[in-house]
Design a protein around this motif. Structure first.
Motif, PDB file in Angstrom:
ATOM      1  N   LEU A 260      20.711 -11.040  55.603  1.00 45.23           N
ATOM      2  CA  LEU A 260      21.240 -11.841  54.488  1.00 45.23           C
ATOM      3  C   LEU A 260      22.759 -11.960  54.516  1.00 45.23           C
ATOM      4  O   LEU A 260      23.315 -13.005  54.169  1.00 45.23           O
ATOM      5  N   THR A 261      23.429 -10.883  54.924  1.00 47.11           N
ATOM      6  CA  THR A 261      24.894 -10.875  54.869  1.00 47.11           C
ATOM      7  C   THR A 261      25.526 -10.949  56.267  1.00 47.11           C
ATOM      8  O   THR A 261      26.701 -10.643  56.422  1.00 47.11           O
TER       9      THR A 261
ATOM     10  N   THR B 139      19.312 -20.944  43.987  1.00 51.84           N
ATOM     11  CA  THR B 139      18.470 -19.762  43.900  1.00 51.84           C
ATOM     12  C   THR B 139      17.814 -19.742  42.525  1.00 51.84           C
ATOM     13  O   THR B 139      17.844 -20.743  41.821  1.00 51.84           O
TER      14      THR B 139
ATOM     15  N   VAL C  25      16.283 -13.846  41.633  1.00 50.28           N
ATOM     16  CA  VAL C  25      16.911 -13.531  42.926  1.00 50.28           C
ATOM     17  C   VAL C  25      18.430 -13.459  42.814  1.00 50.28           C
ATOM     18  O   VAL C  25      19.080 -12.628  43.478  1.00 50.28           O
TER      19      VAL C  25
ATOM     20  N   LEU D 294      20.191 -10.161  42.350  1.00 49.26           N
ATOM     21  CA  LEU D 294      19.978  -9.239  43.462  1.00 49.26           C
ATOM     22  C   LEU D 294      20.838  -9.580  44.675  1.00 49.26           C
ATOM     23  O   LEU D 294      21.393  -8.686  45.321  1.00 49.26           O
ATOM     24  N   TYR D 295      20.915 -10.869  45.019  1.00 49.80           N
ATOM     25  CA  TYR D 295      21.461 -11.218  46.333  1.00 49.80           C
ATOM     26  C   TYR D 295      22.557 -12.281  46.369  1.00 49.80           C
ATOM     27  O   TYR D 295      23.237 -12.412  47.387  1.00 49.80           O
TER      28      TYR D 295
ATOM     29  N   ARG E 247      26.205 -10.971  46.994  1.00 50.79           N
ATOM     30  CA  ARG E 247      26.346 -10.340  48.316  1.00 50.79           C
ATOM     31  C   ARG E 247      26.356 -11.393  49.418  1.00 50.79           C
ATOM     32  O   ARG E 247      27.157 -11.327  50.351  1.00 50.79           O
ATOM     33  N   LEU E 248      25.439 -12.360  49.311  1.00 51.19           N
ATOM     34  CA  LEU E 248      25.390 -13.392  50.346  1.00 51.19           C
ATOM     35  C   LEU E 248      26.707 -14.163  50.392  1.00 51.19           C
ATOM     36  O   LEU E 248      27.323 -14.308  51.451  1.00 51.19           O
TER      37      LEU E 248
ATOM     38  N   LEU F 164      18.084 -19.863  48.638  1.00 51.43           N
ATOM     39  CA  LEU F 164      17.917 -18.412  48.621  1.00 51.43           C
ATOM     40  C   LEU F 164      16.816 -18.043  47.634  1.00 51.43           C
ATOM     41  O   LEU F 164      17.011 -18.142  46.419  1.00 51.43           O
TER      42      LEU F 164
ATOM     43  N   THR G  32      13.313 -14.993  50.651  1.00 50.54           N
ATOM     44  CA  THR G  32      13.370 -13.601  50.185  1.00 50.54           C
ATOM     45  C   THR G  32      12.008 -13.078  49.743  1.00 50.54           C
ATOM     46  O   THR G  32      11.922 -11.974  49.219  1.00 50.54           O
TER      47      THR G  32
ATOM     48  N   ASP H 291      15.569 -12.091  55.941  1.00 52.06           N
ATOM     49  CA  ASP H 291      16.007 -10.699  55.836  1.00 52.06           C
ATOM     50  C   ASP H 291      14.847  -9.876  55.293  1.00 52.06           C
ATOM     51  O   ASP H 291      14.507  -9.933  54.114  1.00 52.06           O
TER      52      ASP H 291
ATOM     53  N   THR I 171      14.763  -7.672  52.010  1.00 52.01           N
ATOM     54  CA  THR I 171      14.569  -8.212  50.653  1.00 52.01           C
ATOM     55  C   THR I 171      13.139  -7.995  50.167  1.00 52.01           C
ATOM     56  O   THR I 171      12.871  -8.117  48.969  1.00 52.01           O
TER      57      THR I 171
END
Lengths: 359, 359
Positions: free
Chosen positions: A24-25, A42, A46, A49-50, A53-54, A103, A130, A167, A170
């Protein structure tokens, strides 16, 4: 950890699928495809959560991204979500070089993909699935759509992504129902195309259900290999690609009859595969023991194998609108054996009615 | 009468354009493309004039057709019309072999074409344009779209028709404003690509305005030839096809700022071409006399050459969302001479502001 990379062979529309924990990153996987501003689409489950970071991993392009957060769930795989994406893109004067990053699960991927297919007549899309269902199935192959109250996925487009970044880390946070729903599509790939893979799933039920990383990665890779090979042969579903719809004729009818989102897609497909297997047996294409073997596997994976109560009239109404149909005949994907399937346009109505009556 | 037939050369997406009086009811032109049930999409102005005649000429396939009648006008080139088509197709269980016949002007063609592009991820479409604008421009080339409140044609798809059937006899009943609006796109084709054709239009203004059939058929054929050649070179507008947008950057802003449908598309394009020509002159690409020559021709064709009152901020707001833009810069199609145009991404803001201030 180095990702596994597969390629969907579609000439100038071909693209890689990267599979692995922590992808993911990994900004290097995104970089070759970022031709313009990012629009991250997204959902509200989600995103916390992500999303940060993404985007943080993508540097200035990430902090400059347009963000669209949709409500979670199949019930919102509709025009209202699409319109939310269009409005955000237009409010930010997003141009044709903008890249949509989808995402989330199958719903986010389908809606964001369809928005990308139609915004200014088509912009690029990166799929970052995810959920297990999205990683093994819906993020690959370019099918995008929204639902219509009269039928599932009835409005859509073929629009291949530029890259799929799956990823596997996830999957750890997925609710059990969502996780099992993804295993239904894994089992489907075995049932229609690869008996050896089906047997592997049977032998690894416990590891899969326990979300063992090594087992999961194999299940995802093999599913993507099977799907990518079929899509490469028949991008726009004029032939073999229809086999991927095993269980979906019944499954879509379940989803539509109960209201989109009541059953998860993978749950409806599981019960639908059992009905399709029964119809296959009823007309002598496979043995009763094959039906039981498939049903047993799906149940062991934590999936419903008995369809909800739907009147025969409602079954026929919704199956009568399936996209595979031609000239008023319902088209089925049936099994010739475990591991092999065919499109069948001449299943006798009487056999279908018996299967539905016993459902 | 034998039709003139041109071919849009796009490989397996190529198709013929038939032009002539009385073609609407020549069933032989439709027959090769009717692979399934017909869905006739038209509007409430065109339907009483031509729908029955067209369908009657097609025999049983015609009487069995699904009919969708949209409200007339650019204001309804939106989701509500699209949804009306989807609902009718689904209520009749229309399958992927269904063929949409788009009977009407640019709005019907764009909306019905986009519905065909997205119903069940894409079904066939036959364009039967009944306005001059649709016959010389919008029915050819596969651009389909609906408007968004924030911008013209912002949601759409490239979806080539199977055939274009342009019956010139339908032009006799066109209201004068609609007819003149079509002449704007005829003049555009001359202005960007063919000085000789532009001179021919000047020499035949009286015949064109009087709707002389011979003059009209030449104007339509030459327009379609120019457009088909450009589309064959650049189907998805990555290059030369953008030239067909001459006058449209300003024109779309006029349409959006005033509300879609207040000015007809061709009227907005006419005033937009004058502004684009002035900007071309302002930065030294053409002479002031060229601007006056174009302006004089458009006025003689019965078109508005002065833009409505729009504040500079509103101009910039709507032009800032044009589909041709990249990286926040407004992209213009400007003239290098009468009969020759280029895409220009670096027009100085000061020149643009002067042109708008004087508009």
């Amino acid at each position: 950890m180095k990702p596994t990379t597969l390629q969907v062979e579609l000439g100038d529309r071909g693209y890689p699928i990267h599979i692995g924990a922590g992808l993911l990153t990994q900004s290097a996987l995104y970089a070759p495809h970022l031709t313009g501003r990012i629009a991250l689409v997204t959902n509200d489950v989600v995103a916390p959560l992500y999303a940060d970071r993404l985007l943080a991993s993508l540097g200035p392009a990430g902090s400059d991204a347009i963000r669209v957060i949709l409500p979670d769930g199949e019930a919102r795989k509709d025009w209202s979500s699409l319109e939310r994406i269009y409005a955000a893109l237009l409010a930010e004067s997003a141009d044709r070089k903008t890249v949509v990053i989808a995402l989330g699960g199958g719903v986010v991927g389908d809606v964001a993909g369809f928005a990308a297919a139609t915004y200014q007549r088509g912009i690029a899309c990166i799929q970052v699935p995810t959920t297990l269902l999205a990683q093994v199935d819906s993020s690959v192959g370019g099918k995008t759509a929204i639902n219509h109250p009269l039928g599932k996925n009835m409005i859509g487009a073929f629009h291949q992504p530029r890259v799929v970044i799956a990823d596997t880390a996830t999957l750890a946070t997925l609710p059990p129902r969502e996780f099992a729903a993804g295993l239904a599509e894994v089992a489907k790939h075995g049932a229609i195309r690869d008996l050896e893979f089906l047997a592997w799933i049977e032998a690894n039920v416990a590891a899969l259900v326990a979300r063992d990383p090594v087992a999961l990665e194999h299940a995802i890779r093999r599913s993507c290999e099977i799907k990518a090979a079929i899509v490469a042969q028949d991008e726009r579903e004029t032939g073999v690609r229809a086999l991927l719809n095993f269980g979906h004729t019944f499954g879509h009818a379940i989803e539509s009859a109960l209201g989109h989102g009541t059953w998860l897609h993978g749950e409806a497909v599981a019960a639908g595969m059992v009905l399709a297997a029964r119809l296959s047996a009823r007309i002598g294409r496979i043995a009763e023991a094959d039906v039981q073997r498939l049903e047993h596997l799906l149940a062991a994976l934590g999936l419903p194998v008995k369809a909800p109560a739907i009147t025969p009239e409602r079954w026929m109404e919704f199956m009568g609108r399936d996209k595979k149909n031609q000239g008023g005949r319902i088209t089925f994907v049936l099994l010739d054996a475990l591991g092999r399937a065919s499109v069948v346009r001449d299943a006798p109505d009487s056999a279908l009615r018996e299967v539905l009556a016993a459902a």
